[in-house]
Each structure stands twice: as structure tokens, then as C-alpha cells.
Design an enzyme around this catalytic site. Structure first.
Site, PDB file in Angstrom:
ATOM      1  N   HIS A 370     -13.170 129.002  34.616  1.00  0.00           N
ATOM      2  CA  HIS A 370     -13.875 127.907  35.275  1.00  0.00           C
ATOM      3  C   HIS A 370     -13.517 127.777  36.738  1.00  0.00           C
ATOM      4  O   HIS A 370     -14.363 127.537  37.593  1.00  0.00           O
ATOM      5  CB  HIS A 370     -13.569 126.602  34.541  1.00  0.00           C
ATOM      6  N   ARG A 645     -22.525 150.084  32.540  1.00  0.00           N
ATOM      7  CA  ARG A 645     -22.360 149.444  33.854  1.00  0.00           C
ATOM      8  C   ARG A 645     -21.020 148.723  33.973  1.00  0.00           C
ATOM      9  O   ARG A 645     -20.558 148.419  35.062  1.00  0.00           O
ATOM     10  CB  ARG A 645     -23.517 148.463  34.124  1.00  0.00           C
ATOM     11  N   CYS A 682     -34.779 142.218  40.594  1.00  0.00           N
ATOM     12  CA  CYS A 682     -33.745 141.197  40.713  1.00  0.00           C
ATOM     13  C   CYS A 682     -32.345 141.707  40.372  1.00  0.00           C
ATOM     14  O   CYS A 682     -31.430 140.919  40.199  1.00  0.00           O
ATOM     15  CB  CYS A 682     -34.085 139.980  39.861  1.00  0.00           C
TER      16      CYS A 682
HETATM   17  C1  PEP Z   1     -30.235 143.305  35.616  1.00  0.00           C
HETATM   18  O1  PEP Z   1     -29.958 143.834  34.541  1.00  0.00           O
HETATM   19  O2  PEP Z   1     -30.510 143.942  36.647  1.00  0.00           O
HETATM   20  C2  PEP Z   1     -30.249 141.830  35.730  1.00  0.00           C
HETATM   21  C3  PEP Z   1     -30.687 141.221  36.813  1.00  0.00           C
HETATM   22  O3  PEP Z   1     -29.738 141.134  34.693  1.00  0.00           O
HETATM   23  P1  PEP Z   1     -28.184 140.902  34.444  1.00  0.00           P
HETATM   24  O4  PEP Z   1     -27.443 141.486  35.604  1.00  0.00           O
HETATM   25  O5  PEP Z   1     -28.018 139.438  34.306  1.00  0.00           O
HETATM   26  O6  PEP Z   1     -27.973 141.669  33.178  1.00  0.00           O
HETATM   27 MG    MG Z   2     -29.852 142.621  32.742  1.00  0.00          MG
END
Ligand code: PEP
Ligand code: MG
Length: 755
Positions: A370, A645, A682
Site C-alpha cells: 500500500h 513478461r 495501451c
Molecule cells: C497489456 O497487456 O498491454 C495491458 C495494457 O494490460 P496489462 O498490462 O494490465 O496486462
Molecule cells: Mg494485459
């Protein structure tokens, strides 16, 4: 074999302890008396006290039962033997068969071999281990909780003896083994980005406990109750202030924290310790030591974070018992301060003067703790590094590099210079970004690019105005869920979403439905561990398997929007059938609310993220059903290259600026144009200027990024000639390159693009 040790025995022992402390004698004499007293009252064959000396060595300072000649001669390293184990883990140990413990180390000079059972506790002061107190029994026997707790209480008294320099010299106590003034560097974990320079302020709100044993338990209980009441009202004030400041989730966090303050189990354990004879301060501290000891081996991040909240609360309560209202003493805070703490709760951070706080260094904590969520929202760089408190003295010069997880302690002048320049450059750039905030987001050759924000906390919303972004391209609804201790009901969700829509004003917000699972587990949601969480039960898969969960969220979104525009986006859709399933749930909710007479959104836009490559082969069937599509490049890269990732070995192995990825992106641009579906991206790519340049070259016209990226990306695009870039890139898609990064960078340099 000892008799039964109970509350009455503990009270008797503590009363005698009080007499020893009130009586005369040197530190060593008092320690000897304490050790004999423990041996007698606990009917132990041995009681020994080890004190930490310079160089992390535990020296036998006093014993009853071992060879007296071993005193000041037997020394153990931290980690060596069970005593060293207790010191290195900073937690009590109670063993009915000590020689079978893996850390058992036999020291012949002490004559300890015939002792089978052992109970020992660390002597803690502040966050540091000052020694170890142990009792031993010849026979095999278990230890009751009272015995360990009483030892912990006595250890607190001994800690004061050590701290008051009655046993070892103060210079030795503070020595860490390093010459104190040499520069040092700590490598840790980056928890909140940015650079900060300043002077160390050690967040050590634990106060010295002057008196451990109370004369009058009733009076202590009253004192405790009074402190509790003032603490509650102080937390209420903080909550009030957080509400006024529009702090959103930090306010939710504080509320959870308020719940803790009213936790019956916690309070009754403290009251019980007071009834046994401790002062209110000692009781609060003992319960905390005990909780820490019982929970410290747990690795569950949620539980560990709750433990941090409890520590915060304990410290706060101690301040109130001492008649202070907060741990942050404004008068002694330097203008540029870097807080150093073993752990810290969100409320404690908010106690410090925000205008002087430059950075935070924690020994414990995770990026999802937090305090880190709040620090990020306040734009305070945070690094987590073990051993910080042992190496840093108050007012030491510190540099915190929240981008790389580095800490420089008493840095040499050249390092200070280099960082001052970097910090100054950061400020200059920020000024420059502020200047272009109201300038149009258009490329040099006149192509408009829509910059949107990625948000997840209410506290992010002021950035919408401050950055000049056109809307919120991704609102990660899971973040508010992650900082709560239970699933928010429809009403709580509705209120939250309505506030987001209110605060965004006429700027659009795309709400992404719950994207949990994988690395984003909700502490209160069952699911069990998965071997491949990234390929597992996550995001819309959970929502489709538990339709009531997704329906509740969709209902809350519709209720929040009532009569206003609403955009809903589903994450991790892998096939058209999944989109259809999710859309069906939305339609059911629309119908249900219509039947109840709730006003529908003035305009409902429905879209999905594209993160799973399989969807690329269903675009003609999918796109006619969509109002918009947003590329989640973080996950799309992960699944396209089969590269986790979250794993540092694979996360940077493949490049998003590579021919395969750019081919996929270009195909999406073409298909969406054909079907007149708005397209955005995004993922993190959108916020990196070079990557954003490539995306614009591929044909993207909407990019959604975190607030700090808006300035750099806007600066880049305003200097970009898209037509030239498109021409240049047309020859790159089908090549065999591992990465196009260098080529694109050269293009940018040659064409005056500002990165
Ligand atoms: C993505 O996977 O690129 C994304 C914007 O979602 P998150 O990073 O929240 O998995
Ligand atoms: Mg994602």
C-alpha cells in the site's frame, strides 16, 4: 523439569525485574541478576544472555548454568548456532530437541551438551537485533506461550540496558562493521520510478519504553483506552483529509487500516498483556513482537502487507501513548528528505510533509504494498533494499534511483554532481512538458494524434487535466480491487466508477473489466496456484466462468454512468465466442436495469483488448461487433513470442520493435480501418517515445500511456514528420532483423525527432 509457568508466574517475575531495574548496580551486575532471576523463576537449568558486539558477533555476556569462564569468551557469528539463528531471523525459537535443529553448534567451553530443550528470543531495539536471550532445560520439554512471551518482555528491558550503553560502548553499538563515513551503494528493487536526492530521515517511530512493568494494571488499561480513542480520532482526521484531497484509493487503504485499529483480537491481546502486569507501551510492543514473530515466516504477500499495516498501527499507538500525535516531527525534518524505514504503512507516509519528501527507502515491501501504491500516486521514488537501516545514519546524504533500484549512501562528490545534473535535467524536462501541455498533439506534418491516459487509482485522475491528455484509454479496474481486503460490492463499485466519470468530466473513460489472475491475484479470491499463471485462469476467463462477478461489475458501471456515456472493454479475449459471452452478460444487465427504470448510458461503446494472438485470425468476424479495439502490447508481445513478461530472462529477449510485432500491428491498423473500428494501443510501448514513433509510423493515431509518459511522447510527436517515417518503414516489415530499434533511432536522429 519445570513446573507450570502461567500468568501469575509471569507477573511475579516481572515484578522482581522491576525491582532489579529500579535498584542500584552496573549494567553488567543488573544483567547478571536478571539472568539468575529468569533461571530461578522459569526453573531453567540455564539462562544466558548474548549481546551483539561490533562485526556482528554475539558474545556471551551473562549466564546462569553454563561455565562462568565462558562469559565474554564465547562468541558466535550471526547465523551460527541456534543463538545465531535467532539473531539472524530476529524471531523467537522454542525447541524440545535443540541438538536436532540444523543450526545447532556445540561449543565445548560452555559445557552445554547435556541440555536438550531451548527457548530463545531476540533482543530487539527499533529494527535492530542487539542480542539474544535463551533458557535451556536438560530434559526434553515443550515451552508454553507465556514463557516465550515473558522472555520477549524481559528482552525488551535488556535492550534498553544495551541501548543506554551500560553494557557496551555506544560507538560499538552503532558500528556496522564498515567505516561509517565511507560511501556505499545498495542494490535493491525499483518500486516507484524517479530520482531523488536528500538527507536521510530514519523513520523510527518506535519510542524507548522507559518502564516495562506497571504498578497498577487498571490505570494502565485506562491509559491504553484513552490513547486508543485519540488514535481513532486522528485516523478519522486523516481519512477526512484524504477525502478532501480526493485521494481515492489511499483513502480506501486508510479505511482498511481503521478496521485493523478496531480488530478485537489485536486489542484483546494487548489488554491481556496489560492485565498480566506490563505497561501499556510494553504490552503493545510485546503483541507486535509476537505477531511479527508468528507471521514473519509467511511469504504470502497479502499477509505480509497486512503485517506492515499492523506495524504502522502499533507505532502510531505508541506515539499516542507517549502523547505525540504523529511519528513525523516537522521541526526536525530537512528540506529535502529521504525517508528510510524498515517498513511503513500508507498512513505513516502521509504524516510526513509532502513538500519536503523526496524519496523513500524501505527494507521490506513489495511494489504492490500500500505504501508503494500511495508513493507512486504522489510521484515519490521508492527503492526497497535490505540492510538499509544498518548502513545509513540520520542525515546521511542519499540518492535514490527509483528507475534502477539503486541507493547511493554518502555518495562521492562526482556521483552527487552527476545525479544533480540528472535531477536538474528531469526538472527541466518537466518544465518543458508543462509548457507544451496546452499545445495541440499534432505531428510536424499536421497529423493529429490522440494521447490518452492509463489509470488505475482515483489519485491518477488529476493527471488527466494536468497532462492535457484527451481521455482515459485504459482504466485498470482491478487496482482498486487489489488494495482492498474483500470484494467490493455493487454499491462500492458504483460509487467508485461514478467518481471516476465525474472527475473525468467531458473526457471519455474506457473501463476495462477486471483483469485479475496471472500476476495480479486478489488476496480474497480463491483459485489455487497455477503452473503457468500467464496462460492460466485470468481476466475475462474468470468473468465468464463466474458470470455473477462480471455481471456485478457491469451493473456497477451501468449504474455509475446512468445517462452519461460509457465505454467498456474486455481483457484477454481469445476468440469471438468469448467476446459474445461477455457482451451477452452486458446486455442482460442492460435489460435488468431498464426493467428497474434505471437510465441507460447516453452512449454505450463496447470493445476489447487484443492481447491473445488467436484473435488475429478472427478479425473479420470480430470487428463488426466492436466499437473499438485496443492493443495490449504487453501481453500481445508475451504471447506472440511465448516469452513470460514477468521473467527477467525472457521479458527483454524479444523486442516489440521487431518485424513480427510491427507486421501484426500494421495488419490491425488496416483491418480496423476497413471496418471503421477505432484502434488504440495501451501497452507500455505507447509511452516510450521511440516505440510511440514507430507506432505512429505503422498507422496508430491513438496511444494510451501512463501519466509521466505524456510529456516525452508529445514532445517526440510534435517533432515528427509522419510521411517521411511511413516511407522509411515500408521497407522494414519483412526483413529478418531481430530488432528495428537502432534503425528507427537513426531515422529519428537524422530527421530531428526529439526523444
Ligand atoms: C497489456 O497487456 O498491454 C495491458 C495494457 O494490460 P496489462 O498490462 O494490465 O496486462
Ligand atoms: Mg494485459
Amino acid at each position: 523439569m519445570g513446573g507450570i509457568f502461567d500468568g501469575a508466574s509471569s507477573r511475579r517475575l516481572l515484578a522482581s525485574l522491576r525491582d532489579i531495574m529500579a535498584g542500584s548496580g552496573t549494567g553488567q551486575e543488573r544483567l547478571d541478576k536478571i539472568v539468575s532471576l529468569i533461571a530461578a523463576e522459569m526453573k531453567a537449568d540455564v539462562c544466558s544472555c548474548y549481546v551483539m558486539r561490533a562485526g556482528e558477533v554475539l558474545e556471551l555476556f551473562s549466564t546462569e548454568g553454563l561455565n562462568k569462564t565462558a562469559v565474554h569468551n564465547t562468541r558466535l557469528r550471526v547465523g551460527e548456532g541456534i543463538v545465531g539463528y535467532i539473531a539472524s531471523h530476529a524471531r523467537p525459537v522454542a525447541l524440545d530437541n535443540a541438538p536436532s535443529h540444523p543450526s545447532f553448534a556445540y561449543r565445548p567451553e560452555t559445557g552445554e551438551d547435556p541440555f536438550l530443550s531451548l527457548a530463545g528470543v531476540p533482543i530487539l531495539r527499533g529494527s535492530k537485533v542487539r542480542g539474544v536471550l535463551v533458557i535451556q532445560h536438560k530434559d526434553r520439554r515443550g515451552y508454553v506461550e507465556e514463557e516465550v512471551e515473558t522472555l520477549q518482555t524481559i528482552a525488551m528491558v535488556v535492550a534498553e540496558l544495551v541501548a543506554q550503553s551500560e553494557l557496551v560502548s555506544p560507538s560499538e553499538v552503532s558500528t556496522t562493521g564498515d567505516p561509517v563515513l565511507l560511501p556505499a551503494r545498495l542494490s535493491g528493487t525499483a518500486m516507484s520510478a524517479g530520482l531523488a536526492m536528500g538527507l536521510a530521515v530514519i523513520h523510527r517511530p518506535q519510542l524507548t519504553i522507559r518502564q516495562m512493568v506497571a504498578e497498577d494494571a487498571e490505570a494502565e488499561l485506562e491509559r491504553f483506552n484513552a490513547a486508543l480513542i485519540t488514535m481513532h480520532s486522528a485516523i478519522d482526521d486523516l481519512l477526512e483529509a484524504a477525502t478532501l484531497a480526493g485521494l481515492g484509493e489511499p483513502r480506501d487503504i486508510l479505511e482498511t487500516y481503521r478496521m485493523f485499529a478496531e480488530d478485537r483480537g489485536w486489542l484483546s491481546r494487548i489488554r491481556e498483556a496489560i492485565r498480566v502486569g506490563l505497561t501499556a507501551e510494553a504490552a503493545v510492543q510485546q503483541v507486535q513482537n509476537d505477531t511479527r514473530a508468528r507471521m514473519s515466516h509467511l511469504t504470502d504477500p497479502y499477509i505480509r502487507e497486512r503485517l506492515l499495516d499492523l506495524e504502522d498501527l502499533t507505532n502510531r499507538l505508541m506515539q499516542h501513548l507517549a502523547g505525540k500525535t504523529s511519528g513525523a516531527d516537522g521541526a526536525t525534518q530537512p528540506d529535502d528528505m529521504i525517508l528510510v524505514a524498515r517498513s511503513m504503512g500508507p498512513a505513516e507516509l502521509l504524516d510526513y510533509d509532502r513538500s519536503r519528501l523526496r524519496g523513500l527507502l524501505l527494507e521490506e515491501g513489495t511494489p504492490s504494498s500500500h505504501v508503494c501504491i500511495v508513493a507512486r500516486a504522489l510521484n515519490i521514488p521508492v527503492v526497497q533494499a535490505a540492510d538499509a537501516l544498518n548502513r545509513i545514519e540520520p542525515l546521511d546524504q542519499l540518492i535514490i534511483d527509483g528507475d534502477h533500484g539503486q541507493v547511493f549512501i554518502r555518495p562521492a562528490e562526482d556521483i552527487q554532481m552527476a545525479f544533480s545534473e540528472a535531477v536538474a535535467l528531469q526538472h527541466r524536462k518537466e518544465q518543458m512538458y508543462a509548457e507544451i501541455r496546452n499545445q495541440p498533439s499534432v505531428t510536424r506534418d499536421g497529423v493529429p494524434i490522440s494521447i490518452q491516459l492509463n489509470c488505475g487509482l482515483l489519485i491518477d485522475l488529476p493527471h488527466l487535466k494536468a497532462s492535457g491528455a484527451e481521455g482515459i484509454g485504459l482504466y485498470r479496474t482491478e487496482i482498486p480491487f487489489m488494495v482492498r481486503s474483500s470484494y467490493p460490492d455493487v454499491q462500492a463499485q458504483t460509487e467508485l466508477y461514478a467518481r471516476i466519470i465525474d472527475e473525468a468530466g467531458d473526457k471519455p473513460v474506457i473501463f476495462r473489466t477486471l483483469d485479475v489472475g496471472g500476476d495480479k491475484m486478489l488476496p480474497y479470491m480463491s483459485g489455487g496456484a497455477e503452473e503457468n499463471p500467464a496462460l492460466g485462469w485470468r481476466a475475462v476467463r474468470i468473468g465468464l466462468d463466474h458470470p455473477s462477478l462480471l455481471r456485478q461489475q457491469l451493473r456497477a458501471l451501468l449504474l455509475a454512468a446512468a445517462g452519461r456515456p460509457l465505454s467498456v472493454m474486455f481483457p484477454m479475449i481469445a476468440e469471438v465466442a468469448e467476446f459474445d459471452g461477455a457482451r451477452r452478460l452486458l446486455d442482460l444487465e442492460l435489460k435488468r436495469l431498464a426493467a428497474q427504470g434505471v437510465e441507460a448510458p447516453s452512449r454505450l461503446r463496447v470493445g476489447t483488448m487484443i492481447e491473445v494472438p488467436s484473435l488475429l485470425w478472427q478479425l473479420p468476424a470480430l470487428l463488426p461487433k466492436l466499437d473499438f479495439l485496443s492493443v495490449g502490447s504487453n501481453d500481445l508481445t508475451q504471447y506472440l513470442f511465448a516469452a513470460d513478461r514477468g521473467n527477467p530472462r525472457t521479458s527483454t529477449r524479444y523486442d516489440s520493435l521487431s518485424p513480427p510485432m510491427l507486421c501484426v500491428l500494421r495488419r490491425l491498423v488496416d483491418e480496423c480501418a476497413k471496418h471503421r473500428v477505432s484502434l488504440s494501443l495501451c501497452g507500455e510501448m505507447a509511452g516510450r517515445p521511440l516505440d510511440a514513433m514507430a507506432l505512429i509510423g505503422v498507422g496508430f493515431r491513438t496511444l494510451s500511456m501512463s501519466p509521466p509518459s505524456v510529456g516525452p511522447v508529445k514532445t517526440m510527436l510534435r517533432s515528427l514528420d509522419v510521411a517521411a517515417l511511413r516511407g522509411y518503414m515500408s521497407g522494414l516489415y519483412l526483413g529478418g532483423d531481430h530488432s528495428l530499434r537502432d534503425k528507427l533511432k537513426s531515422f529519428g536522429k537524422d530527421h530531428g525527432v526529439i526523444f
